[in-house]
Motif scaffolding. Structure first.
Motif, PDB file in Angstrom:
ATOM      1  N   GLY A 123       0.811  -1.214   0.000  1.00 26.13           N
ATOM      2  CA  GLY A 123       0.000   0.000   0.000  1.00 26.13           C
ATOM      3  C   GLY A 123       0.842   1.260   0.000  1.00 26.13           C
ATOM      4  N   GLN A 124       1.869   1.285   0.836  1.00 25.29           N
ATOM      5  CA  GLN A 124       2.703   2.484   0.948  1.00 25.29           C
ATOM      6  C   GLN A 124       3.488   2.757  -0.335  1.00 25.29           C
ATOM      7  OE1 GLN A 124       5.353   2.421   4.297  1.00 25.29           O
ATOM      8  NE2 GLN A 124       6.391   4.300   3.717  1.00 25.29           N
ATOM      9  N   SER A 177       1.042   3.978  -3.215  1.00 27.87           N
ATOM     10  CA  SER A 177       0.520   5.327  -2.972  1.00 27.87           C
ATOM     11  C   SER A 177       1.635   6.363  -2.992  1.00 27.87           C
ATOM     12  CB  SER A 177      -0.215   5.375  -1.628  1.00 27.87           C
ATOM     13  OG  SER A 177       0.671   5.129  -0.549  1.00 27.87           O
ATOM     14  N   LEU A 236       1.758   7.861  -6.383  1.00 29.58           N
ATOM     15  CA  LEU A 236       0.626   8.757  -6.613  1.00 29.58           C
ATOM     16  C   LEU A 236       0.819  10.090  -5.901  1.00 29.58           C
ATOM     17  CD1 LEU A 236      -2.262   9.356  -7.585  1.00 29.58           C
ATOM     18  CD2 LEU A 236      -3.100   8.200  -5.529  1.00 29.58           C
ATOM     19  N   VAL A 237       1.249  10.050  -4.643  1.00 38.26           N
ATOM     20  CA  VAL A 237       1.406  11.282  -3.863  1.00 38.26           C
ATOM     21  C   VAL A 237       2.484  12.169  -4.474  1.00 38.26           C
ATOM     22  CG1 VAL A 237       2.067  12.211  -1.614  1.00 38.26           C
ATOM     23  CG2 VAL A 237       0.544  10.250  -1.742  1.00 38.26           C
ATOM     24  N   CYS A 279      -1.259   2.595   2.525  1.00 39.40           N
ATOM     25  CA  CYS A 279      -1.559   3.599   1.492  1.00 39.40           C
ATOM     26  C   CYS A 279      -1.600   5.003   2.090  1.00 39.40           C
ATOM     27  CB  CYS A 279      -2.899   3.291   0.834  1.00 39.40           C
ATOM     28  SG  CYS A 279      -2.864   1.986  -0.401  1.00 39.40           S
ATOM     29  N   SER A 286       1.749   7.319   3.088  1.00 38.43           N
ATOM     30  CA  SER A 286       2.379   8.231   2.131  1.00 38.43           C
ATOM     31  C   SER A 286       1.727   9.606   2.178  1.00 38.43           C
ATOM     32  CB  SER A 286       2.284   7.656   0.713  1.00 38.43           C
ATOM     33  OG  SER A 286       3.012   6.457   0.601  1.00 38.43           O
TER      34      SER A 286
END
Length: 357
Positions: free
Chosen positions: A132-133, A136, A139-140, A197, A200
């Motif tokens: 998840g991290q 994401s 994306l971040v 997620c 991040s």
């Protein structure tokens, strides 16, 4: 056009410069920060099992962390100055006000540790949270939410992310074989995936707030205040519905999870300015695997065996960070650019020119 108050400009500029770190220094700090995560997870998981109450364990962790970081902030002159900047930054809307709720993400992560580690085991929890991290983080960085600005999703960064996830799965694969049927654990697995997620986003929000507060101490205090309030409310609701768990243990080491969270949140808020959210996360993941390996060697849990895939997976994670952070030429991984380079080189040889380099 909205004018930025004159008083707020010097703070952002100076803090931005102060927060800039050389890449190698930042990566070493990120890996060192990640080393504390496995130990924090083991402590919070053990406390949750001891209390028979995952929410209560998270409450204890956040409350002790809040007391410690507030004491540090009040004791240091720079800490007091940073704390005084919190309300002016919010009034001037220097950043979106909902960033102060980043501590709620930390509360969710600690709760996920306390509640699911004993159910899933450290291996499945780690794979879920890291997946998840890492995803994401791309994306971040792409949205520019963090203080380091927008960072493109390049082929190299995607490759580094995929290698990291593969490395973590490889590193924990010896433990996955002994786990229960993954299908029956699907719903519990969603909690660490979601928590990972959101980590991040938490790092990006804290990093931006740190730029305006002037110190990661203030951002850490705000995090722990928000997380502690949310967890106390959740625990009081649980208390009314299900009653209390067991009493607090006397052993001092059960209360170290909160101080370790102070280190994690404070350094992450500082590092995302220089490294970006993705690379900061990858560095911490490498530290997390190194810390887990060290724990298994020095303080092994009952039945723990250090297997070759664990060592090789940890090394692959370090390689993935190198892949994601090296200054590769733009488009180096695309076939079009390779073909163009070959064509140029061929043309030079036809003209009798020596290739450059």
């Amino acid at each position: 056009m909205v004018k930025v108050p004159q008083s707020s400009r010097p703070l952002s500029i100076t803090t931005s410069r102060a927060a800039s770190l050389p890449l190698l220094t930042g990566l070493i700090l990120a890996v060192a920060t990640g080393l504390v995560i496995p130990l924090q997870g083991r402590i919070n998981g053990a406390l949750g099992a001891k209390l028979d109450d995952g929410i209560a364990a998270a409450v204890v962790s956040f409350t002790t962390g809040l007391v410690l970081i507030a004491a540090i902030g009040l004791a240091l002159p720079k800490g007091r100055a940073a704390l005084r900047r919190i309300l002016p930054a919010l009034k001037q809307r220097s950043f979106p006000r909902f960033y102060v709720l980043a501590g709620g993400i930390g509360a969710l992560f600690v709760f996920a540790q306390s509640f699911t580690v004993s159910l899933l085991g450290v291996a499945l929890f780690t794979v879920a949270a890291v997946t998840g991290q890492t995803l994401s983080g791309l994306l971040v960085d792409r949205t520019g939410m963090g203080p380091g600005g927008r960072r493109s999703i390049t082929g190299v960064r995607i490759l580094g992310s995929v290698l990291t996830i593969a490395a973590v799965v490889w590193a924990v694969s010896p433990r996955l074989g002994a786990a229960a049927d993954v299908g029956t654990l699907l719903l519990p697995l969603l909690l660490p995936v979601v928590a990972g997620c959101l980590v991040s986003f938490q790092q990006a929000m804290n990093g931006t707030a740190t730029v305006h507060y002037g110190s990661p101490i203030a951002a850490t205090v705000v995090n722990f205040v928000a997380g502690t309030v949310i967890l106390w409310i959740a625990w009081l609701i649980k208390l009314l519905l299900a009653g209390p768990g067991h009493g607090l243990p006397a052993e001092w080491w059960y209360y170290l999870g909160g101080p370790m969270g102070c280190v994690f949140i404070g350094l992450a808020a500082l590092l995302v300015r220089s490294l970006g959210v993705l690379v900061t996360g990858l560095g911490m993941i490498a530290g997390q695997l190194l810390g887990s390996l060290t724990l298994d060697l020095v303080l092994p849990s009952p039945g723990t065996v250090v297997a070759l895939p664990t060592v090789l997976g940890t090394l692959l994670t370090l390689f993935a960070i190198i892949v994601a952070t090296l200054p590769w030429p733009k488009g180096a991984l695309t076939s079009r650019n390779r073909a163009r380079a070959l064509a140029v080189g061929s043309g030079r040889q036809d003209r009798g020119e020596r290739p450059v380099g």
